[in-house]
Design a protein around this motif. Sequence first.
Motif, mmCIF file in Angstrom:
data_model
loop_
_atom_site.group_PDB
_atom_site.id
_atom_site.type_symbol
_atom_site.label_atom_id
_atom_site.label_comp_id
_atom_site.label_asym_id
_atom_site.label_seq_id
_atom_site.Cartn_x
_atom_site.Cartn_y
_atom_site.Cartn_z
ATOM 1 N N SER A 108 34.647 44.984 38.846
ATOM 2 C CA SER A 108 35.312 45.113 37.637
ATOM 3 C C SER A 108 36.789 46.195 37.734
ATOM 4 N N ARG A 138 37.470 39.049 41.409
ATOM 5 C CA ARG A 138 36.163 39.404 41.423
ATOM 6 C C ARG A 138 35.867 40.116 39.884
ATOM 7 N N PHE A 139 36.792 40.251 39.042
ATOM 8 C CA PHE A 139 36.655 40.862 37.952
ATOM 9 C C PHE A 139 36.047 39.942 36.688
ATOM 10 N N PRO A 140 35.320 40.226 35.755
ATOM 11 C CA PRO A 140 35.126 39.286 34.814
ATOM 12 C C PRO A 140 36.064 38.698 34.128
ATOM 13 N N GLY A 141 36.524 37.505 33.512
ATOM 14 C CA GLY A 141 37.847 36.897 33.343
ATOM 15 C C GLY A 141 38.609 36.542 34.346
ATOM 16 N N LYS A 142 38.579 37.124 35.458
ATOM 17 C CA LYS A 142 39.736 37.039 36.592
ATOM 18 C C LYS A 142 41.153 37.210 36.223
#
Length: 545
Positions: A108, A138-142
């Motif tokens: 994140s 790799r982050f939530p929401g990209k």
Amino acid sequence: MNRKRLFGAWISCALLFACHSRQSADLILYNGVVYTVDSGFTTTAAFAVKDGKILAMGSDREILDAYRSDSRVDAGGKPVYPGFIDAHSHFVGYGGSLFSASLFASASFEEVVQRVKAFADAHPGEAWILGRGWDQNRFPGKSFPDNARLNELFPSTPVVLERVDGHALIANAKALELAGVLPGQQLTGGTVETKNGRLTGILIDNAQRLVRSKIPELSAADYAQRLMAAQANCFAQGLTTVADCGLNRADIEKIDSLQKAGQLKMRLYVMLSDNPQNLSYYLPRGPYKTDLLYVKGVKAYADGALGSRGACLLQPYDDQPGWQGFLLSNPPHYDSLARLLAGTDFQLCTHAIGDSANRVILEVYNKYLGGKNDRRWRIEHAQVINENDFELFGKGSIVPSVQPTHATSDMYWAGARLGAMRIKGAYAFRQLLDQNGWLPLGTDFPVEDISPFKTFLAAVFRVDAKGWPAGGFQPENGLSREQTIRGMTIWAARADMLEKEIGSLEAGKRADFIILDKDLMKVPQAEVLQTHVVAAWSGGKKVAG
Ligand SMILES: [Zn+2]
């Protein structure tokens, strides 16, 4: 037996010994399974080395009978390979990344921020805080992060964090202020991301230069420290030659002097960054060559990277309607650069990821190369190729320089960017190999790990370090073990125009070799990454193990 006869017997013994006296060598390696990687991919057991080069190859008997040396290496029946060569990497950038905040595999942006904070706490007094390796995929929401958290934590220290692929960065407000970046600023081949009239801190491709150019230069000692750390890691992984794809004269001169001082032993093939200062200095002088350094390429950039949607595609991205990415320069730039280099001994090496970028460069190259040739102009990455364009590589003997671990890193999201049809022509290493019958392999480190074993795993089995996916990603484009070894040795040497010196173990070539604890030609897939370098030699001198 009287004294006279005894003396006579001693003399004849001495004469006999003299007739069979063995030639002196600096080093003998014996009792190995030596993969010569010669044209027939033959194996042998032993070789002798003198003055940094291989004198002769042969069986244990042949070599031990013909040569003597105080330095004898018993390989213990283990496999011996030519030193690995990485045909596309960023050695200087990797050295720098070892001394900045490591943001690789952060899950994140908050994790990124925490890692940067920990780095800053451990390095008080740094004038600029630098980091590398984040990836919004790799982050939530990209989606791309913004710099709000960085501004809050670092109101007065500039912070610059590069994306994993080096094609985008996020800078805090202080860094943007020092660089004079303005909301909505326009430039060719780059984006200054602006939302609601405010800078987010995201700078893509050419826009990165705005802040990069403000980062203070390293002292000579700090510079050397970074290269030495990079070298130690490379030797430990069996890499004895690496490419640096894009350097300026100042870097090259520092590298040359560190090599001449005997401090830096890594062999380097260097591409000059495409800028007027480099070209006006080096082009009239021609390629620069020493035993350890070959400045032979010119690195141009056609487009950005797929991960940051900077790759230039023929049709819009599947996951961003209407958006096709962009070329980093106007098309006439590539034409004039190709025309200029066609009249020199330099290789043109152009980064091209998207199918549109590849087509533009293939057409320009073919225009100036005019059919089969031995110029070895390269396309770096050659990542997404339209089905009609593969043959353009063979037509102009154009070298696709590919990175197997890009396939296994990108496979998680590349399908979303490209769609089910277009991805068939992406990371198509087997199809690219078929164009010229040879294919150099690399990693693009620090974008990927430096490990040649990960390259081997990705090229042969088309899986990542976790062994995913079972059966491999588009396994029809896997290479054989032999092809992969060639790609990491002799074919990489050939792409660097160094195949007469390195890349195989044959008489007359430089004694760059490694002993492994498992044999890559036989090791089961599950054990590839458990293969280690027992020891490595460069120019007959031990450099690891
Ligand atoms: Zn690169």
